[in-house]
Design a protein around this motif. Structure first.
Motif, short mmCIF file in Angstrom:
data_model
loop_
_atom_site.label_atom_id
_atom_site.label_comp_id
_atom_site.label_asym_id
_atom_site.label_seq_id
_atom_site.Cartn_x
_atom_site.Cartn_y
_atom_site.Cartn_z
N GLY A 1 -11.06 38.64 33.27
CA GLY A 1 -12.36 38.84 33.91
C GLY A 1 -13.41 37.88 33.37
N PRO A 2 -14.67 38.10 33.75
CA PRO A 2 -15.74 37.21 33.31
C PRO A 2 -15.98 37.31 31.81
N ASP A 3 -16.59 36.26 31.25
CA ASP A 3 -16.94 36.28 29.84
C ASP A 3 -17.94 37.40 29.60
N SER A 4 -17.84 38.00 28.42
CA SER A 4 -18.71 39.13 28.14
C SER A 4 -20.12 38.70 27.77
N LYS A 5 -20.29 37.48 27.29
CA LYS A 5 -21.61 37.02 26.89
C LYS A 5 -21.98 35.74 27.64
N PRO A 6 -23.11 35.74 28.31
CA PRO A 6 -23.54 34.49 28.97
C PRO A 6 -24.03 33.49 27.92
N THR A 7 -24.00 32.23 28.28
CA THR A 7 -24.47 31.18 27.38
C THR A 7 -25.98 31.24 27.27
N THR A 8 -26.47 31.25 26.05
CA THR A 8 -27.91 31.25 25.81
C THR A 8 -28.33 29.86 25.36
N ALA A 9 -29.63 29.63 25.31
CA ALA A 9 -30.15 28.33 24.86
C ALA A 9 -29.73 28.07 23.41
N THR A 10 -29.73 29.12 22.60
CA THR A 10 -29.35 28.96 21.19
C THR A 10 -27.88 28.60 21.04
N SER A 11 -27.02 29.30 21.78
CA SER A 11 -25.59 28.99 21.66
C SER A 11 -25.28 27.62 22.25
N GLN A 12 -26.01 27.22 23.30
CA GLN A 12 -25.81 25.90 23.89
C GLN A 12 -26.25 24.82 22.91
N ALA A 13 -27.35 25.06 22.19
CA ALA A 13 -27.81 24.09 21.19
C ALA A 13 -26.78 23.96 20.07
N GLY A 14 -26.17 25.07 19.67
CA GLY A 14 -25.13 25.02 18.65
C GLY A 14 -23.91 24.25 19.13
#
Length: 89
Positions: A32-45
């Motif tokens: 199924g879909p990922d449980s957590k959407p990508t956030t600006a913080t995780s994208q920066a990481g």
């Protein structure tokens, strides 16, 4: 030997429905879909890890001590594995 009680069709139906529901649930959780959407913080990481991976070719020894420390802090000590994962993308 064959004189045991027979199982009613209703019980068999209930067991089949529960089994199908269980298999559907496991399939949804796995594919199924990922449980957590990508956030600006995780994208920066992710961007930082990708940048370090490209800069060093995945070799931690080619990073400055400050970069290596930041990378290991972000990844819980798994900087080399994170860079390998980014290079494999």
């Amino acid at each position: 030997m064959g004189s045991g009680k027979s199982v009613s069709p209703a019980i068999i139906g209930i067991v089949v429905v529960v089994l199908i529901a269980f298999v559907a649930f496991i399939g949804y959780r796995t594919f199924g879909p990922d449980s957590k959407p990508t956030t600006a913080t995780s994208q920066a990481g992710d961007d930082f890890i990708s940048q370090m991976a490209k800069k060093s070719g995945g070799d931690m020894s080619k990073l400055s001590p400050e970069e290596a420390e930041k990378l290991n802090k972000m990844t819980g000590g798994h900087g080399a594995q994170a860079m390998s994962g980014m290079l494999a993308k």
